[in-house]
Design a protein around this motif. Structure first.
Motif, PDB file in Angstrom:
ATOM      1  N   ALA A  52       9.460 -34.964   5.423  1.00  0.00           N
ATOM      2  CA  ALA A  52       9.608 -34.309   4.120  1.00  0.00           C
ATOM      3  C   ALA A  52       9.447 -35.316   2.984  1.00  0.00           C
ATOM      4  O   ALA A  52       8.817 -35.029   1.959  1.00  0.00           O
ATOM      5  CB  ALA A  52      10.972 -33.626   4.034  1.00  0.00           C
ATOM      6  N   THR A  53       9.986 -36.506   3.171  1.00  0.00           N
ATOM      7  CA  THR A  53       9.884 -37.548   2.144  1.00  0.00           C
ATOM      8  C   THR A  53       8.443 -38.016   1.984  1.00  0.00           C
ATOM      9  O   THR A  53       7.956 -38.193   0.857  1.00  0.00           O
ATOM     10  CB  THR A  53      10.778 -38.747   2.513  1.00  0.00           C
ATOM     11  OG1 THR A  53      12.124 -38.307   2.678  1.00  0.00           O
ATOM     12  CG2 THR A  53      10.731 -39.805   1.430  1.00  0.00           C
ATOM     13  N   ASN A  62       4.183 -23.502  -4.088  1.00  0.00           N
ATOM     14  CA  ASN A  62       5.269 -23.302  -3.147  1.00  0.00           C
ATOM     15  C   ASN A  62       4.711 -23.339  -1.728  1.00  0.00           C
ATOM     16  O   ASN A  62       3.898 -22.511  -1.348  1.00  0.00           O
ATOM     17  CB  ASN A  62       5.942 -21.952  -3.422  1.00  0.00           C
ATOM     18  CG  ASN A  62       7.194 -21.749  -2.591  1.00  0.00           C
ATOM     19  OD1 ASN A  62       7.339 -22.312  -1.517  1.00  0.00           O
ATOM     20  ND2 ASN A  62       8.102 -20.925  -3.089  1.00  0.00           N
ATOM     21  N   ARG A 114       5.758 -36.344   2.764  1.00  0.00           N
ATOM     22  CA  ARG A 114       4.951 -35.231   2.246  1.00  0.00           C
ATOM     23  C   ARG A 114       5.114 -35.108   0.730  1.00  0.00           C
ATOM     24  O   ARG A 114       4.158 -34.878   0.002  1.00  0.00           O
ATOM     25  CB  ARG A 114       5.355 -33.937   2.945  1.00  0.00           C
ATOM     26  CG  ARG A 114       4.433 -32.757   2.643  1.00  0.00           C
ATOM     27  CD  ARG A 114       4.813 -31.551   3.487  1.00  0.00           C
ATOM     28  NE  ARG A 114       4.598 -31.810   4.903  1.00  0.00           N
ATOM     29  CZ  ARG A 114       3.421 -31.704   5.508  1.00  0.00           C
ATOM     30  NH1 ARG A 114       2.363 -31.340   4.807  1.00  0.00           N
ATOM     31  NH2 ARG A 114       3.294 -31.962   6.794  1.00  0.00           N
ATOM     32  N   GLU A 115       6.339 -35.267   0.261  1.00  0.00           N
ATOM     33  CA  GLU A 115       6.603 -35.177  -1.176  1.00  0.00           C
ATOM     34  C   GLU A 115       5.841 -36.276  -1.925  1.00  0.00           C
ATOM     35  O   GLU A 115       5.194 -36.013  -2.952  1.00  0.00           O
ATOM     36  CB  GLU A 115       8.098 -35.313  -1.454  1.00  0.00           C
ATOM     37  CG  GLU A 115       8.441 -35.310  -2.941  1.00  0.00           C
ATOM     38  CD  GLU A 115       9.878 -35.705  -3.214  1.00  0.00           C
ATOM     39  OE1 GLU A 115      10.340 -35.509  -4.356  1.00  0.00           O
ATOM     40  OE2 GLU A 115      10.546 -36.232  -2.296  1.00  0.00           O
ATOM     41  N   GLY A 152       8.723 -22.952   0.945  1.00  0.00           N
ATOM     42  CA  GLY A 152       9.958 -22.992   0.180  1.00  0.00           C
ATOM     43  C   GLY A 152      10.155 -24.257  -0.621  1.00  0.00           C
ATOM     44  O   GLY A 152      11.142 -24.387  -1.362  1.00  0.00           O
ATOM     45  N   ARG A 153       9.245 -25.201  -0.524  1.00  0.00           N
ATOM     46  CA  ARG A 153       9.308 -26.437  -1.302  1.00  0.00           C
ATOM     47  C   ARG A 153       8.166 -26.435  -2.312  1.00  0.00           C
ATOM     48  O   ARG A 153       7.082 -25.922  -2.038  1.00  0.00           O
ATOM     49  CB  ARG A 153       9.208 -27.678  -0.406  1.00  0.00           C
ATOM     50  CG  ARG A 153      10.364 -27.807   0.577  1.00  0.00           C
ATOM     51  CD  ARG A 153      10.207 -29.049   1.437  1.00  0.00           C
ATOM     52  NE  ARG A 153      10.330 -30.260   0.656  1.00  0.00           N
ATOM     53  CZ  ARG A 153      11.466 -30.908   0.434  1.00  0.00           C
ATOM     54  NH1 ARG A 153      12.596 -30.433   0.927  1.00  0.00           N
ATOM     55  NH2 ARG A 153      11.499 -32.009  -0.274  1.00  0.00           N
ATOM     56  N   PHE A 154       8.410 -27.022  -3.475  1.00  0.00           N
ATOM     57  CA  PHE A 154       7.409 -27.039  -4.533  1.00  0.00           C
ATOM     58  C   PHE A 154       6.744 -28.410  -4.637  1.00  0.00           C
ATOM     59  O   PHE A 154       7.420 -29.440  -4.663  1.00  0.00           O
ATOM     60  CB  PHE A 154       8.038 -26.660  -5.871  1.00  0.00           C
ATOM     61  CG  PHE A 154       8.426 -25.210  -5.951  1.00  0.00           C
ATOM     62  CD1 PHE A 154       7.532 -24.270  -6.438  1.00  0.00           C
ATOM     63  CD2 PHE A 154       9.672 -24.782  -5.511  1.00  0.00           C
ATOM     64  CE1 PHE A 154       7.871 -22.925  -6.499  1.00  0.00           C
ATOM     65  CE2 PHE A 154      10.025 -23.440  -5.570  1.00  0.00           C
ATOM     66  CZ  PHE A 154       9.118 -22.507  -6.063  1.00  0.00           C
ATOM     67  N   TYR A 155       5.425 -28.394  -4.672  1.00  0.00           N
ATOM     68  CA  TYR A 155       4.639 -29.619  -4.761  1.00  0.00           C
ATOM     69  C   TYR A 155       3.634 -29.503  -5.906  1.00  0.00           C
ATOM     70  O   TYR A 155       3.164 -28.400  -6.218  1.00  0.00           O
ATOM     71  CB  TYR A 155       3.865 -29.869  -3.467  1.00  0.00           C
ATOM     72  CG  TYR A 155       4.724 -30.011  -2.240  1.00  0.00           C
ATOM     73  CD1 TYR A 155       5.277 -31.241  -1.884  1.00  0.00           C
ATOM     74  CD2 TYR A 155       4.994 -28.906  -1.425  1.00  0.00           C
ATOM     75  CE1 TYR A 155       6.076 -31.372  -0.756  1.00  0.00           C
ATOM     76  CE2 TYR A 155       5.783 -29.035  -0.286  1.00  0.00           C
ATOM     77  CZ  TYR A 155       6.324 -30.265   0.038  1.00  0.00           C
ATOM     78  OH  TYR A 155       7.106 -30.383   1.153  1.00  0.00           O
TER      79      TYR A 155
END
Length: 213
Positions: free
Chosen positions: A62-63, A6, A65-66, A9-12
C-alpha cells in the motif's frame, strides 16, 4: 485530493498522460508485454542494464503503491523514472517499504508544479512548431525510417510492442531519445499504444483508418 481516482476504496492522483499505458503496466498489472515499459524506463534513466523481470504490480505494498501514484502523476523525466525504478527494484527484492528520501521528495511535491520534470521534458521534446503536423507524425516518421509497421486507428496507434522495445533499446542514442519523445508526444495528444504482434506493412495499411507506414 484534486483529480483523484478511487481504486479499491483508496484515492490516488491521476497519472500524467505522458506515461500512457506504461503507467498501467507499472501500477495496475504487469503483462508479458512489459518489455516496452522496461525499454522506456531504461532510456529515461540512461541505464541499459535495468530489467523489470520479476516485477509484478500486484506485489506493490500500500505504501509503495501510494508513492508510485504520486511519482506517475508528474510528467516523465529522468528524476521520476529513477524513482519508479527504485520502487520496481524494491518490489523485485520482496520489500514493502519505500525509502525516506523518495517519500520526502514526492509526498511534498504537487505534480503540476514539478518544474524540473517539465523543463527537462520540454528541452528534449520533438519540435512540433509547424501547424500541419499531426501529433503522431514524428512517431510515424521514425517508424518509417526504422521499417517498423504502424497503423493509426481511432485514437489507437497499433504497433508491435516487442519491436518498439527493440528500437527503444537501440545502440543509437539519437534514435532512442527521438523515439521516446515521439512516444510521449503520442500519449500527451491522447493516443494509446496498442500491441499488435507481427504487424506487417501491408496489414497496417489495410486496418488503418488514418495514417500507416
Amino acid at each position: 485530493m484534486v483529480d483523484a481516482k478511487n481504486i479499491g476504496g483508496r484515492f490516488y492522483p491521476t497519472f500524467h498522460v505522458g506515461w500512457g499505458g506504461f503507467a498501467e503496466e507499472l501500477f495496475h498489472y504487469t503483462s508479458r508485454y512489459y518489455c516496452a515499459t522496461e525499454a522506456f524506463l531504461r532510456n529515461l534513466i540512461a541505464d541499459r542494464d535495468f530489467s523489470m523481470s520479476g516485477y509484478k504490480a500486484a506485489a506493490l505494498s500500500a505504501t509503495q503503491r501510494e508513492l508510485l501514484a504520486l511519482i506517475l502523476a508528474g510528467s516523465p523525466s529522468k528524476v521520476r523514472a529513477a524513482a519508479v525504478v527504485d520502487i520496481v527494484e524494491a518490489v523485485k527484492r520482496g520489500e514493502t517499504a519505500v525509502s525516506d528520501r523518495l517519500a520526502e521528495r514526492f509526498r511534498q511535491k504537487i505534480p503540476p508544479s514539478d518544474k524540473e520534470a517539465v523543463a527537462e521534458h520540454h528541452a528534449a521534446k520533438v519540435d512540433l512548431t509547424a501547424d500541419d503536423i499531426e501529433p503522431f507524425d514524428p512517431f510515424l516518421s521514425l517508424a518509417e525510417r526504422l521499417l517498423m509497421p504502424v497503423a493509426v486507428r481511432d485514437r489507437h496507434v497499433e504497433v508491435s510492442l516487442q519491436q518498439l522495445a527493440n528500437h527503444l533499446d537501440s545502440a543509437n542514442s539519437v534514435v532512442r531519445t527521438n523515439l521516446q519523445n515521439a512516444v510521449i508526444q503520442l500519449h500527451e495528444a491522447g493516443f494509446v499504444l496498442r500491441n499488435h504482434p507481427h504487424l506487417t506493412h501491408a496489414e497496417a495499411h489495410d486496418i488503418s483508418d488514418g495514417e500507416a507506414v
